[in-house]
Motif scaffolding. Structure first.
Motif, PDB file in Angstrom:
ATOM      1  N   THR A  73       0.853  -1.111  -0.078  1.00  0.00           N
ATOM      2  CA  THR A  73       0.111  -0.069  -0.227  1.00  0.00           C
ATOM      3  C   THR A  73       1.067   1.343  -0.121  1.00  0.00           C
ATOM      4  N   GLU A  74       0.110   2.540   0.010  1.00  0.00           N
ATOM      5  CA  GLU A  74       1.074   3.696   0.086  1.00  0.00           C
ATOM      6  C   GLU A  74       0.322   4.302   1.548  1.00  0.00           C
ATOM      7  N   LEU A  75      -0.135   3.324   2.274  1.00  0.00           N
ATOM      8  CA  LEU A  75      -0.479   3.885   3.566  1.00  0.00           C
ATOM      9  C   LEU A  75       0.771   4.189   4.594  1.00  0.00           C
ATOM     10  N   ARG A 101      -4.069   5.139  12.399  1.00  0.00           N
ATOM     11  CA  ARG A 101      -5.324   5.185  11.386  1.00  0.00           C
ATOM     12  C   ARG A 101      -5.230   4.514  10.254  1.00  0.00           C
ATOM     13  N   ASN A 102      -3.821   4.402   9.826  1.00  0.00           N
ATOM     14  CA  ASN A 102      -3.820   3.443   8.500  1.00  0.00           C
ATOM     15  C   ASN A 102      -3.861   1.956   8.719  1.00  0.00           C
ATOM     16  N   LEU A 139      -5.295  -2.293  -0.787  1.00  0.00           N
ATOM     17  CA  LEU A 139      -5.597  -1.184  -0.508  1.00  0.00           C
ATOM     18  C   LEU A 139      -4.873  -0.089  -1.300  1.00  0.00           C
ATOM     19  N   VAL A 140      -5.377   0.033  -2.362  1.00  0.00           N
ATOM     20  CA  VAL A 140      -4.790   1.099  -3.287  1.00  0.00           C
ATOM     21  C   VAL A 140      -5.479   2.555  -3.126  1.00  0.00           C
ATOM     22  N   PRO A 141      -4.939   3.657  -2.551  1.00  0.00           N
ATOM     23  CA  PRO A 141      -5.823   4.873  -2.303  1.00  0.00           C
ATOM     24  C   PRO A 141      -6.429   5.402  -3.673  1.00  0.00           C
ATOM     25  N   PRO A 150      -3.195   9.580   1.330  1.00  0.00           N
ATOM     26  CA  PRO A 150      -3.326   8.518   2.375  1.00  0.00           C
ATOM     27  C   PRO A 150      -3.362   9.744   3.496  1.00  0.00           C
ATOM     28  N   TYR A 151      -4.117   9.085   4.399  1.00  0.00           N
ATOM     29  CA  TYR A 151      -4.183   9.577   5.838  1.00  0.00           C
ATOM     30  C   TYR A 151      -2.881  10.094   6.267  1.00  0.00           C
TER      31      TYR A 151
END
Length: 250
Positions: A104-106, A139-140, A226-228, A234-235
């Motif tokens: 992911t990018e999270l 959060r993520n 989970l790809v934004p 991302p948060y």
């Protein structure tokens, strides 16, 4: 036609009453399947060991009162982090220390221990069964837990998707050396509640004769799905700081 309408009605009814694909007991089973009882016993001991070592250091420095509590909290965090990583590696899990959740990018700032589907992190709380602060990592990490709240009838539900579990510690505010309580918890994707929370001693008591089996895997294995969305960052959280700044708070 009738069967289709009946299915649609049942789906609507379940959504109205908030029925989720995975309940409290099922989450407990998933964790026990991934983390052997003996490893969980070691996890249960680490917070107390870390807290005592940190308190002794504070006294060696001649600290007392608020200064002693602040020093103990900070150093307990560092000691616990190192002990958890060491335990994970010895138990056959994988320590993840990248800057994003795998696949992911999270953003991710705190180390995680991966045992099969379980991504185990840690946090401090200030009341029994309370919510931890909503920093970037938590959060993520909570976003991963949508796999546990998926619609029962959603064909895209991934039954093997990883999810984020936290080892929550409540310091004893009357005794510098002690931890008042330790919990395992899973935060809801919207970060408004806990999908699962149980005192770790009670959780360990629920293990059956068959313990979990850890399947080692590379830290970058698997696509979490989970790809934004495009154009949506991302948060990052209110406490986000530019690259190179200090790490986020425990």
């Amino acid at each position: 036609m009738f069967a289709s309408r009946k299915k649609s009605y049942i789906k609507s009814l379940l959504m109205q009453i908030g029925v989720h694909a995975v309940g409290h007991a099922a989450i407990a089973t998933l964790i026990r399947q991934a983390v052997p009882k003996q490893v969980m016993l070691d996890h249960a001991e680490i917070p107390g060991v870390a807290r005592k070592a940190a308190a002794e250091k504070a006294r060696e420095l001649g600290l007392s009162g608020r200064a002693a509590r602040r020093s103990t909290g900070f150093n307990a965090h560092l000691v616990m982090e190192n002990l958890l990583k060491d335990l994970c590696e010895r138990a056959g899990g994988v320590v993840i220390e990248d800057r994003a959740f795998p696949g992911t990018e999270l953003m991710l700032h705190q180390p995680l221990s991966r045992y099969g589907r379980i991504l185990l992190g840690r946090a401090t709380i200030h009341e029994r069964k309370g919510m931890p602060s909503a920093n970037v990592t938590r959060r993520n990490g909570a976003a991963l837990n949508r796999a546990l709240t998926a619609d029962l009838f959603d064909p895209s539900t991934d039954a093997s998707a990883p999810f984020h579990v936290l080892l929550l510690t409540l310091p004893d505010f009357h005794d510098l050396d002690k931890i008042a309580a330790t919990y395992l918890a899973v935060i809801a994707p919207d970060f408004n509640s806990l999908l699962f929370v149980e005192e770790i001693d009670d959780f360990i008591a629920g293990y059956g004769e068959e313990e979990g089996t850890i399947e080692p895997m590379p830290a970058d294995a698997g696509d979490f799905g989970l790809v934004p969305r495009k154009g949506v960052e991302p948060y990052a959280g209110a406490e986000y700081r530019a690259e190179g700044a200090a790490e986020e708070k425990a």
